[in-house]
Design a protein around this motif. Structure first.
Motif, PDB file in Angstrom:
ATOM      1  N   ASP A 187      -1.481  -3.877  12.410  1.00 19.27           N
ATOM      2  CA  ASP A 187      -2.358  -4.031  11.259  1.00 19.27           C
ATOM      3  C   ASP A 187      -3.188  -5.306  11.408  1.00 19.27           C
ATOM      4  N   TRP A 188      -4.041  -5.554  10.433  1.00 22.45           N
ATOM      5  CA  TRP A 188      -4.989  -6.654  10.567  1.00 22.45           C
ATOM      6  C   TRP A 188      -4.302  -8.013  10.562  1.00 22.45           C
ATOM      7  N   ARG A 204       2.592  -6.200  11.124  1.00 19.40           N
ATOM      8  CA  ARG A 204       3.177  -4.854  11.165  1.00 19.40           C
ATOM      9  C   ARG A 204       2.684  -4.117  12.403  1.00 19.40           C
ATOM     10  N   PRO A 259      -3.915  -1.005   7.021  1.00 15.60           N
ATOM     11  CA  PRO A 259      -2.626  -0.921   7.693  1.00 15.60           C
ATOM     12  C   PRO A 259      -2.845  -0.503   9.151  1.00 15.60           C
ATOM     13  N   TYR A 260      -1.761  -0.164   9.841  1.00 14.73           N
ATOM     14  CA  TYR A 260      -1.958   0.413  11.167  1.00 14.73           C
ATOM     15  C   TYR A 260      -2.183   1.915  11.022  1.00 14.73           C
ATOM     16  N   TYR A 261      -2.830   2.482  12.015  1.00 13.36           N
ATOM     17  CA  TYR A 261      -3.150   3.912  12.017  1.00 13.36           C
ATOM     18  C   TYR A 261      -2.683   4.516  13.337  1.00 13.36           C
ATOM     19  N   SER A 316      -7.799  -3.195  11.918  1.00 11.26           N
ATOM     20  CA  SER A 316      -6.559  -2.673  12.486  1.00 11.26           C
ATOM     21  C   SER A 316      -6.867  -2.240  13.915  1.00 11.26           C
TER      22      SER A 316
END
Length: 126
Positions: free
Chosen positions: A52-53, A57, A105-107, A33
């Motif tokens: 995200d990876w 997203r 996910p995204y952070y 991510s």
């Protein structure tokens, strides 16, 4: 050892655009991510956006929604931050960061990212 290198910063006028690039070394970029942060002079590092990876997203801080776009090219080990309609308040050092947990996910928090680039200066004049 994984390294991140940003490029593309510069001095622009209000309303102009810039695209920042983040080159990531190593063979596992496609599962990371990625996040973009910025740090105005004398202030704390701020979240700008993340992806995200999969690249499907993304998430942005409110102040850049509709103006900035994050993307990635997993074949080229690159992440990008397209910045449109820049404002003087966007002036900062911009950093890309990687969360190396696979397929996450995204952070949005600085604490979620272990790897950082050296930063690139973006200055927007009024």
């Amino acid at each position: 050892q994984v390294q991140l290198v940003e490029s593309g910063g510069g001095l622009v006028q209000t309303g102009c655009s810039l695209r920042l690039s983040c080159a990531v070394s190593g063979r596992s970029f496609s599962v990371y991510s990625m996040g973009w942060f910025r740090q105005p002079l004398g202030k704390e590092r701020q979240f700008v956006g993340a992806i995200d990876w999969t690249g499907e997203r993304t998430y942005y801080t409110d102040s850049v929604k509709g103006r900035f776009i994050i993307s990635r090219d997993n074949d080229q080990n690159m992440a990008y931050l397209q910045m449109n309609n820049l404002e003087p308040e966007d002036t900062a050092v911009y950093y890309c960061a990687a969360n190396t947990a696979a397929n996450g996910p995204y952070y949005t928090s600085v604490a979620n990212y272990a790897l950082w680039g050296q930063g690139t200066q973006v200055t927007v004049s009024s």
